[in-house]
Design a protein around this motif. Structure first.
Motif, PDB file in Angstrom:
ATOM      1  N   ARG A 172     -20.995   2.350  24.840  1.00  0.00           N
ATOM      2  CA  ARG A 172     -20.289   1.579  23.809  1.00  0.00           C
ATOM      3  C   ARG A 172     -18.792   1.917  23.776  1.00  0.00           C
ATOM      4  NH1 ARG A 172     -23.169   3.221  20.192  1.00  0.00           N
ATOM      5  NH2 ARG A 172     -24.689   1.530  20.071  1.00  0.00           N
TER       6      ARG A 172
ATOM      7  N   VAL B  11     -26.106  -2.219  25.080  1.00  0.00           N
ATOM      8  CA  VAL B  11     -26.313  -0.832  24.646  1.00  0.00           C
ATOM      9  C   VAL B  11     -27.718  -0.662  24.074  1.00  0.00           C
ATOM     10  CG1 VAL B  11     -25.582   0.948  23.015  1.00  0.00           C
ATOM     11  CG2 VAL B  11     -23.866  -0.380  24.255  1.00  0.00           C
TER      12      VAL B  11
ATOM     13  N   ASP C  31     -23.062  -4.801  22.317  1.00  0.00           N
ATOM     14  CA  ASP C  31     -24.114  -4.190  21.500  1.00  0.00           C
ATOM     15  C   ASP C  31     -25.495  -4.487  22.068  1.00  0.00           C
ATOM     16  OD1 ASP C  31     -22.246  -3.121  19.796  1.00  0.00           O
ATOM     17  OD2 ASP C  31     -22.425  -4.713  18.285  1.00  0.00           O
TER      18      ASP C  31
END
Length: 302
Positions: free
Chosen positions: A24, A34, A31
């Protein structure tokens, strides 16, 4: 009497959390990426705890052998994972173990080759994530992701995507594209496509002016289409995808998937920028072939 092992609480979970922070913060991954990669890391750690019957820490991760990885992949395949999804999972595992200092390597599953077919949304997502993960710098990762999403999410030709200039920004829900023979068309932009382009623009170290090229190469010059082709080629090799999975195949998939969802040929012709309807009609045959494959797979005696 020794306390029983708590195989739900591994020190290696801290390594997975550090890796997610690295993705990140340092790699500037989305997002969604991740979350997906961190979930894979935690699945691996939980599996190793059961498989080895011991607490998993960073040193054990660094010392994994091929047998551990093969066993993990076998369990995931037993849970119904497809070849492509398994290859995608293994790619995330390799990246996690590289971060943890691991040396084990195992080949991904072979993907059966067949006649050309539209690239599935799952495969396209895998290609984009693999290209992003393999990029040398966060802004280059954002660039490659934005270009690939423009091909599949907006149906642009690769030359149209890399030819966009700074005056396309700020983006709205539509984009003006100049195609072959200087013909201009308007294409809708889905939020994920718009967000990917804006993320790249915010990270690009070279900035952009209204009439200057938006997508840049590593040294600041215009992005060459062949760099995107190479990124897709490398990703499809790592994922075991068909050799005919190319950047242009993403545009084909955009058209075929729209047609399968009920788009009419005239609207599709406008979106693709085809000069004649006959160029668009090829997708009716492609979609019919894809449906026949689904039918045969569902009905082996057909």
């Amino acid at each position: 009497m020794a306390a029983p092992l708590n195989l739900d609480d591994h020190p290696a979970r801290l390594v997975a959390a550090e890796w997610a922070d690295h993705l990140r913060r340092d790699r500037r991954r989305s997002d969604h990426t991740v979350r997906a990669y961190a979930a894979t890391a935690h699945r691996l750690i939980a599996f190793l705890g059961r498989h080895r019957g011991q607490i998993i820490d960073g040193d054990l991760l660094a010392g994994l052998d091929k047998g551990d990885l093969r066993a993990f992949l076998a369990e995931r395949r037993g849970e119904g994972l497809s070849n492509v999804s398994a290859a995608r999972e293994l790619s995330a595992v390799r990246a996690f173990l590289d971060f943890a200092g691991g040396k084990a390597r195992v080949k991904g599953p072979r993907i059966k080759k067949g006649v050309p077919r539209p690239v599935t949304p799952a495969d396209i997502a895998a290609i984009a994530e693999d290209a992003v993960e393999s990029a040398a710098e966060p802004w280059i990762a954002a660039r490659d992701e934005a270009v690939l999403l423009l091909l599949y999410g907006a149906g642009l030709r690769i030359g149209e995507a890399v030819g966009l200039t700074g005056d396309a920004l700020p983006l709205g829900d539509r984009l003006s594209v100049t195609g072959k023979r200087g013909k201009t068309r308007i294409v809708p932009l889905l939020p994920p496509v718009r967000e990917a382009v804006e993320r790249y623009a915010a990270l690009c170290p070279y900035g952009y002016a209204d009439k200057e090229i938006l997508f840049r190469g590593a040294k600041g010059g215009p992005l060459a289409p062949d760099l995107i082709r190479r990124a897709v080629r490398a990703a499809r090799v790592r994922l075991g995808l068909d050799g005919r999975t190319t950047p242009h195949a993403l545009r084909h998939s955009f058209a075929t998937h729209l047609l399968g969802r009920g788009a009419d040929l005239r609207s599709l012709q406008e979106l693709l920028g085809h000069a004649s309807l006959s160029s668009t009609q090829v997708y009716t045959g492609v979609d019919a072939a894809h449906l026949m494959d689904v039918y045969r797979n569902a009905h082996p005696r057909a």
